[in-house]
Design a protein around this motif. Sequence first.
Motif, PDB file in Angstrom:
ATOM      1  N   ARG A  13       0.833  -1.201   0.000  1.00  0.00           N
ATOM      2  CA  ARG A  13       0.000   0.000   0.000  1.00  0.00           C
ATOM      3  C   ARG A  13       0.871   1.256   0.000  1.00  0.00           C
ATOM      4  N   LEU A  14       1.975   1.219   0.721  1.00  0.00           N
ATOM      5  CA  LEU A  14       2.886   2.356   0.751  1.00  0.00           C
ATOM      6  C   LEU A  14       3.501   2.594  -0.623  1.00  0.00           C
ATOM      7  N   SER A  15       3.815   1.527  -1.305  1.00  0.00           N
ATOM      8  CA  SER A  15       4.371   1.642  -2.652  1.00  0.00           C
ATOM      9  C   SER A  15       3.364   2.302  -3.593  1.00  0.00           C
ATOM     10  N   LYS A  16       2.103   1.887  -3.509  1.00  0.00           N
ATOM     11  CA  LYS A  16       1.059   2.461  -4.365  1.00  0.00           C
ATOM     12  C   LYS A  16       0.812   3.934  -4.028  1.00  0.00           C
ATOM     13  N   THR A  17       0.710   4.236  -2.755  1.00  0.00           N
ATOM     14  CA  THR A  17       0.451   5.626  -2.380  1.00  0.00           C
ATOM     15  C   THR A  17       1.655   6.514  -2.701  1.00  0.00           C
ATOM     16  N   ARG A  18       2.840   5.954  -2.621  1.00  0.00           N
ATOM     17  CA  ARG A  18       4.037   6.740  -2.946  1.00  0.00           C
ATOM     18  C   ARG A  18       4.037   7.133  -4.417  1.00  0.00           C
ATOM     19  N   GLU A  19       3.573   6.227  -5.282  1.00  0.00           N
ATOM     20  CA  GLU A  19       3.461   6.556  -6.710  1.00  0.00           C
ATOM     21  C   GLU A  19       2.444   7.669  -6.919  1.00  0.00           C
ATOM     22  N   GLN A  20       1.308   7.591  -6.222  1.00  0.00           N
ATOM     23  CA  GLN A  20       0.293   8.637  -6.324  1.00  0.00           C
ATOM     24  C   GLN A  20       0.855   9.969  -5.827  1.00  0.00           C
ATOM     25  N   ILE A  21       1.558   9.932  -4.716  1.00  0.00           N
ATOM     26  CA  ILE A  21       2.123  11.149  -4.138  1.00  0.00           C
ATOM     27  C   ILE A  21       3.139  11.763  -5.103  1.00  0.00           C
ATOM     28  N   LYS A  22       3.951  10.927  -5.741  1.00  0.00           N
ATOM     29  CA  LYS A  22       4.917  11.437  -6.724  1.00  0.00           C
ATOM     30  C   LYS A  22       4.195  12.145  -7.869  1.00  0.00           C
TER      31      LYS A  22
END
Length: 129
Positions: A13-22
């Motif tokens: 989930r952190l990986s997915k949200t990190r992509e969104q945040i980027k």
Amino acid sequence: GSVRQLQDHHLERLSKTREQIKEYLTEGVLSEEMVVSKTSALISCLRQANTSIRWLLLQPTTGDAKLKAACQGSAQMKEQLLRSLVDTALLEDKVKAILVPLVQRRDVDWDEQKAAAAQAMDDLAVFFS
């Protein structure tokens, strides 16, 4: 088993949200219109990132030796966690910088819109009288 599954879930989930945040942090993407139209998506992304960051940071601090061993992350995972924390904080700050002035001027904007609507109604009344 289940602690490892929870850890994997939060890492994914952190990986997915990190992509969104980027994506959100890309120069020019975060505009006033975008923040207004996607406020719930932004808040949801930030909430998920913060929840996963908190879980991944706090679980290894337990006093239970077995749980602590299961939650030990690699140096790469710790670096990813730190980068995610910084990116999340940066997005929070940018969103706040956009929302605070909007909230502060909403009464003025509302009064302007009411006055414009009243003027339009008066113009229509003159036209139809």
